[in-house]
Scaffold this motif. Structure first.
Motif, PDB file in Angstrom:
ATOM      1  N   ALA A   1      12.850  -3.918 -13.559  1.00 13.96           N
ATOM      2  CA  ALA A   1      12.865  -4.086 -15.010  1.00 13.96           C
ATOM      3  C   ALA A   1      12.083  -2.976 -15.698  1.00 13.96           C
ATOM      4  O   ALA A   1      12.516  -2.436 -16.731  1.00 13.96           O
ATOM      5  CB  ALA A   1      12.302  -5.455 -15.378  1.00 13.96           C
ATOM      6  N   GLU A   2      10.931  -2.614 -15.119  1.00  7.58           N
ATOM      7  CA  GLU A   2      10.110  -1.558 -15.707  1.00  7.58           C
ATOM      8  C   GLU A   2      10.831  -0.214 -15.675  1.00  7.58           C
ATOM      9  O   GLU A   2      10.801   0.550 -16.653  1.00  7.58           O
ATOM     10  CB  GLU A   2       8.780  -1.465 -14.956  1.00  7.58           C
ATOM     11  CG  GLU A   2       7.830  -0.390 -15.477  1.00  7.58           C
ATOM     12  CD  GLU A   2       7.359  -0.655 -16.893  1.00  7.58           C
ATOM     13  OE1 GLU A   2       6.946   0.312 -17.562  1.00  7.58           O
ATOM     14  OE2 GLU A   2       7.419  -1.820 -17.331  1.00  7.58           O
ATOM     15  N   LEU A   3      11.502   0.093 -14.566  1.00 10.21           N
ATOM     16  CA  LEU A   3      12.215   1.361 -14.449  1.00 10.21           C
ATOM     17  C   LEU A   3      13.388   1.416 -15.427  1.00 10.21           C
ATOM     18  O   LEU A   3      13.627   2.447 -16.075  1.00 10.21           O
ATOM     19  CB  LEU A   3      12.713   1.555 -13.011  1.00 10.21           C
ATOM     20  CG  LEU A   3      13.359   2.916 -12.725  1.00 10.21           C
ATOM     21  CD1 LEU A   3      12.335   4.034 -12.907  1.00 10.21           C
ATOM     22  CD2 LEU A   3      13.928   2.961 -11.314  1.00 10.21           C
ATOM     23  N   ARG A   4      14.116   0.322 -15.537  1.00  8.27           N
ATOM     24  CA  ARG A   4      15.241   0.297 -16.489  1.00  8.27           C
ATOM     25  C   ARG A   4      14.748   0.496 -17.923  1.00  8.27           C
ATOM     26  O   ARG A   4      15.396   1.159 -18.732  1.00  8.27           O
ATOM     27  CB  ARG A   4      15.979  -1.036 -16.364  1.00  8.27           C
ATOM     28  CG  ARG A   4      16.757  -1.203 -15.059  1.00  8.27           C
ATOM     29  CD  ARG A   4      17.522  -2.517 -15.051  1.00  8.27           C
ATOM     30  NE  ARG A   4      18.196  -2.764 -13.792  1.00  8.27           N
ATOM     31  CZ  ARG A   4      19.370  -2.247 -13.448  1.00  8.27           C
ATOM     32  NH1 ARG A   4      20.002  -1.435 -14.293  1.00  8.27           N
ATOM     33  NH2 ARG A   4      19.913  -2.525 -12.283  1.00  8.27           N
ATOM     34  N   LYS A   5      13.593  -0.077 -18.225  1.00 14.77           N
ATOM     35  CA  LYS A   5      13.018   0.082 -19.566  1.00 14.77           C
ATOM     36  C   LYS A   5      12.644   1.532 -19.825  1.00 14.77           C
ATOM     37  O   LYS A   5      12.873   2.073 -20.919  1.00 14.77           O
ATOM     38  CB  LYS A   5      11.799  -0.820 -19.694  1.00 14.77           C
ATOM     39  CG  LYS A   5      11.131  -0.771 -21.059  1.00 14.77           C
ATOM     40  CD  LYS A   5       9.938  -1.711 -21.097  1.00 14.77           C
ATOM     41  CE  LYS A   5       9.227  -1.643 -22.447  1.00 14.77           C
ATOM     42  NZ  LYS A   5       8.042  -2.547 -22.482  1.00 14.77           N
ATOM     43  N   ILE A   6      12.051   2.178 -18.807  1.00 11.78           N
ATOM     44  CA  ILE A   6      11.655   3.580 -18.950  1.00 11.78           C
ATOM     45  C   ILE A   6      12.858   4.458 -19.259  1.00 11.78           C
ATOM     46  O   ILE A   6      12.790   5.383 -20.081  1.00 11.78           O
ATOM     47  CB  ILE A   6      10.952   4.057 -17.668  1.00 11.78           C
ATOM     48  CG1 ILE A   6       9.578   3.392 -17.545  1.00 11.78           C
ATOM     49  CG2 ILE A   6      10.799   5.575 -17.651  1.00 11.78           C
ATOM     50  CD1 ILE A   6       8.884   3.664 -16.229  1.00 11.78           C
TER      51      ILE A   6
ATOM     52  N   GLU B   1      17.436   1.528 -20.829  1.00 11.90           N
ATOM     53  CA  GLU B   1      18.465   0.509 -20.756  1.00 11.90           C
ATOM     54  C   GLU B   1      18.155  -0.620 -21.728  1.00 11.90           C
ATOM     55  O   GLU B   1      17.038  -1.119 -21.794  1.00 11.90           O
ATOM     56  CB  GLU B   1      18.581  -0.052 -19.337  1.00 11.90           C
ATOM     57  CG  GLU B   1      19.738  -1.018 -19.168  1.00 11.90           C
ATOM     58  CD  GLU B   1      19.982  -1.372 -17.707  1.00 11.90           C
ATOM     59  OE1 GLU B   1      19.977  -2.558 -17.374  1.00 11.90           O
ATOM     60  OE2 GLU B   1      20.162  -0.423 -16.914  1.00 11.90           O
ATOM     61  N   GLY B   2      19.176  -1.035 -22.488  1.00 11.21           N
ATOM     62  CA  GLY B   2      19.007  -2.095 -23.458  1.00 11.21           C
ATOM     63  C   GLY B   2      18.594  -1.596 -24.823  1.00 11.21           C
ATOM     64  O   GLY B   2      18.535  -2.365 -25.781  1.00 11.21           O
ATOM     65  N   SER B   3      18.319  -0.283 -24.947  1.00 14.44           N
ATOM     66  CA  SER B   3      17.944   0.291 -26.231  1.00 14.44           C
ATOM     67  C   SER B   3      19.194   0.695 -26.995  1.00 14.44           C
ATOM     68  O   SER B   3      20.294   0.794 -26.446  1.00 14.44           O
ATOM     69  CB  SER B   3      17.037   1.503 -26.029  1.00 14.44           C
ATOM     70  OG  SER B   3      15.889   1.137 -25.297  1.00 14.44           O
ATOM     71  N   SER B   4      19.041   0.955 -28.277  1.00 13.00           N
ATOM     72  CA  SER B   4      20.168   1.386 -29.099  1.00 13.00           C
ATOM     73  C   SER B   4      19.659   2.298 -30.196  1.00 13.00           C
ATOM     74  O   SER B   4      18.463   2.402 -30.435  1.00 13.00           O
ATOM     75  CB  SER B   4      20.883   0.165 -29.711  1.00 13.00           C
ATOM     76  OG  SER B   4      19.975  -0.571 -30.516  1.00 13.00           O
ATOM     77  N   GLY B   5      20.587   2.969 -30.861  1.00  5.32           N
ATOM     78  CA  GLY B   5      20.201   3.862 -31.954  1.00  5.32           C
ATOM     79  C   GLY B   5      20.758   5.254 -31.772  1.00  5.32           C
ATOM     80  O   GLY B   5      21.070   5.674 -30.656  1.00  5.32           O
ATOM     81  N   LYS B   6      20.851   5.978 -32.869  1.00  7.89           N
ATOM     82  CA  LYS B   6      21.448   7.311 -32.823  1.00  7.89           C
ATOM     83  C   LYS B   6      20.650   8.285 -31.979  1.00  7.89           C
ATOM     84  O   LYS B   6      21.191   9.181 -31.350  1.00  7.89           O
ATOM     85  CB  LYS B   6      21.564   7.869 -34.246  1.00  7.89           C
ATOM     86  CG  LYS B   6      22.642   7.199 -35.087  1.00  7.89           C
ATOM     87  CD  LYS B   6      22.765   7.903 -36.421  1.00  7.89           C
ATOM     88  CE  LYS B   6      23.885   7.274 -37.252  1.00  7.89           C
ATOM     89  NZ  LYS B   6      24.026   7.961 -38.557  1.00  7.89           N
TER      90      LYS B   6
ATOM     91  N   ALA C   1      20.056   6.414 -12.965  1.00  6.94           N
ATOM     92  CA  ALA C   1      20.755   5.880 -11.793  1.00  6.94           C
ATOM     93  C   ALA C   1      20.134   6.391 -10.503  1.00  6.94           C
ATOM     94  O   ALA C   1      19.958   5.643  -9.537  1.00  6.94           O
ATOM     95  CB  ALA C   1      22.236   6.241 -11.858  1.00  6.94           C
ATOM     96  N   GLY C   2      19.771   7.672 -10.486  1.00 12.48           N
ATOM     97  CA  GLY C   2      19.158   8.232  -9.279  1.00 12.48           C
ATOM     98  C   GLY C   2      17.800   7.643  -9.011  1.00 12.48           C
ATOM     99  O   GLY C   2      17.458   7.326  -7.866  1.00 12.48           O
ATOM    100  N   ALA C   3      17.015   7.466 -10.075  1.00 13.26           N
ATOM    101  CA  ALA C   3      15.688   6.865  -9.902  1.00 13.26           C
ATOM    102  C   ALA C   3      15.796   5.416  -9.446  1.00 13.26           C
ATOM    103  O   ALA C   3      15.007   4.949  -8.622  1.00 13.26           O
ATOM    104  CB  ALA C   3      14.913   6.953 -11.218  1.00 13.26           C
ATOM    105  N   LEU C   4      16.801   4.705  -9.975  1.00 10.07           N
ATOM    106  CA  LEU C   4      17.005   3.311  -9.574  1.00 10.07           C
ATOM    107  C   LEU C   4      17.399   3.219  -8.104  1.00 10.07           C
ATOM    108  O   LEU C   4      16.927   2.342  -7.376  1.00 10.07           O
ATOM    109  CB  LEU C   4      18.081   2.671 -10.451  1.00 10.07           C
ATOM    110  CG  LEU C   4      18.331   1.180 -10.228  1.00 10.07           C
ATOM    111  CD1 LEU C   4      17.062   0.375 -10.489  1.00 10.07           C
ATOM    112  CD2 LEU C   4      19.458   0.685 -11.127  1.00 10.07           C
ATOM    113  N   LYS C   5      18.251   4.148  -7.654  1.00  9.71           N
ATOM    114  CA  LYS C   5      18.665   4.155  -6.246  1.00  9.71           C
ATOM    115  C   LYS C   5      17.458   4.443  -5.348  1.00  9.71           C
ATOM    116  O   LYS C   5      17.286   3.808  -4.290  1.00  9.71           O
ATOM    117  CB  LYS C   5      19.730   5.222  -6.020  1.00  9.71           C
ATOM    118  CG  LYS C   5      20.187   5.381  -4.572  1.00  9.71           C
ATOM    119  CD  LYS C   5      20.867   4.108  -4.078  1.00  9.71           C
ATOM    120  CE  LYS C   5      21.568   4.328  -2.744  1.00  9.71           C
ATOM    121  NZ  LYS C   5      20.648   4.731  -1.677  1.00  9.71           N
TER     122      LYS C   5
END
Length: 393
Positions: free
Chosen positions: A265-270, A273-278, A289-293
């Motif tokens: 969850a912490e890595l996805r936040k970094i 993921e889940g963020s939005s905006g221009k 994706a590479g860091a998650l793997k």
């Protein structure tokens, strides 16, 4: 209570470390500092307190009173928040060269608070060959205020070139009465329970603490020690192996699940993921994706290591059981780790010979070697249980 008071049954090591702490303080004031060196190797059997001894020594280096145990410096070391203390805990099967090089760069910095920069490397024997070579260079050419504290089961577990550049601190298995006393005085464990836990854990302090305080730990030990009496046929041997490996899988999953979820969850936040905006960088999300793997690979390695450790604890309980059988067979007047299962010990001692008992101990140790060599756990444990099989009455 001073930091060295936590080291149970390690009086000789404490004398050495106290003298070194005094020498380090002398060195900081311009003295010769005889007895202090920049690299130390703490060795001893599991449960002897290698890491605890290294941490106590680190506190004594930071503390103005050489390890008083109650100042801010000692408290920061105890909770792992001291800015000049780097604690390395390899969680996977090995510790690689990339990780080691990053560690060396961090260790090369000047102390934040002006005394020492200390690297406490737990399970340093898990370093790969490449990592060990990188570590050797750092130990050969250390910054003036950096101290390396390496921990390993035995000196031979480290490269000879590394151990020859370290001062050796050898710890021993604490005596059962000393471990029981700690449980009674510090954990408020009833004396009878403390005696049982210290004896069953064979001097392993943390294991004794778990047995004394955790009913589930006692249940798992009972399940393991019931295995020898159940191995009367091939089917029973396969079933026992499956049960032992499955229990290890479940325990490893329970230990790592919460940690894995938080890390992911912490890595996805970094990586957004889940963020939005221009202004959001979509490439940054894709780059995660590479860091998650890489994180998933580390988590898988950690789970495998945890599973092996759980199985190894069970195997050591079995070794202690058969050692007790051997003691009964020879009529040795020694304390038995499995005194609480005396009826089982006596029954197996009567129905087998000392030679058979020794062969069974060899089979368990061979299983440990196979697991360390990455043999499939199910196959290794099945081969062991078949070697432990008893003839049907």
């Amino acid at each position: 209570m001073a930091v060295f008071d936590d080291l149970v049954g390690q009086e000789r090591a404490v004398v050495t470390l106290r003298r070194a702490a005094a020498a380090a303080a002398d060195l900081l004031t311009g003295g010769r500092g005889a007895g202090m060196t920049h690299a130390w190797l703490f060795t001893g059997p599991p449960g002897s307190g290698r890491e605890e001894a290294a941490r106590a020594f680190a506190a004594s280096l930071f503390c103005p009173d050489q390890g008083c145990g109650h100042c801010e410096m000692c408290h920061q070391v105890e909770i792992g928040s001291h800015p000049d203390l780097e604690i390395v805990r390899p969680q996977g099967l090995s510790y690689g060269v990339k990780e080691t090089r990053r560690l060396i760069l961090r260790a090369a910095g000047a102390p934040t608070l002006g005394r020492w920069r200390v690297v406490l490397f737990e399970d340093a024997d898990r370093a790969t060959e490449g990592a060990s070579n990188a570590l050797l260079k750092a130990i050969e050419e250390p910054p003036p205020r950096t101290v390396w504290l390496l921990c390993a089961p035995a000196p031979d577990d480290m490269m000879i070139t590394i151990r020859s550049r370290c001062r050796l601190v050898t710890l021993v298995t604490p005596p059962v009465p000393a471990v029981a006393h700690v449980l009674v005085t510090r954990e408020n464990v009833p004396p009878a329970v403390a005696e049982f836990a210290a004896r069953a854990a064979q001097g392993h302090i943390e294991r004794a603490r778990r047995l004394a305080l955790d009913e589930e730990a006692r249940r798992r030990r009972d399940a393991v020690l019931s295995i020898p009496g159940s191995l009367t046929g091939v089917g029973e041997c396969v079933t026992a192996a499956e049960r032992l490996v499955k229990t290890a899988d479940e325990e490893a999953a329970a230990v790592t699940a919460t940690l894995n979820e938080a890390e992911t969850a912490e890595l996805r936040k970094i990586y957004g993921e889940g963020s939005s905006g221009k202004g959001l960088n979509k490439g940054l999300i894709r780059g995660g994706a590479g860091a998650l793997k890489e994180l998933e690979d580390r988590q898988k390695s950690r789970a495998t290591r945890t599973k092996r450790d759980v199985i190894d604890t069970a195997l050591l309980d079995l070794v202690a059981f058969y050692r007790d059988v051997l003691a009964v067979q020879f009529g040795a007047s020694v304390a038995l780790a499995g005194e609480d299962r005396r009826a089982d010990l006596d029954a197996l001692a009567r129905s087998s010979t000392p030679e058979e008992t020794l062969l069974r101990i060899d089979a368990i140790m061979l299983c440990r070697e196979r697991l360390a060599a990455n043999v499939n756990p199910q196959m290794a444990v099945e081969a062991m249980t078949l070697s432990l099989r008893r003839p049907r009455p």
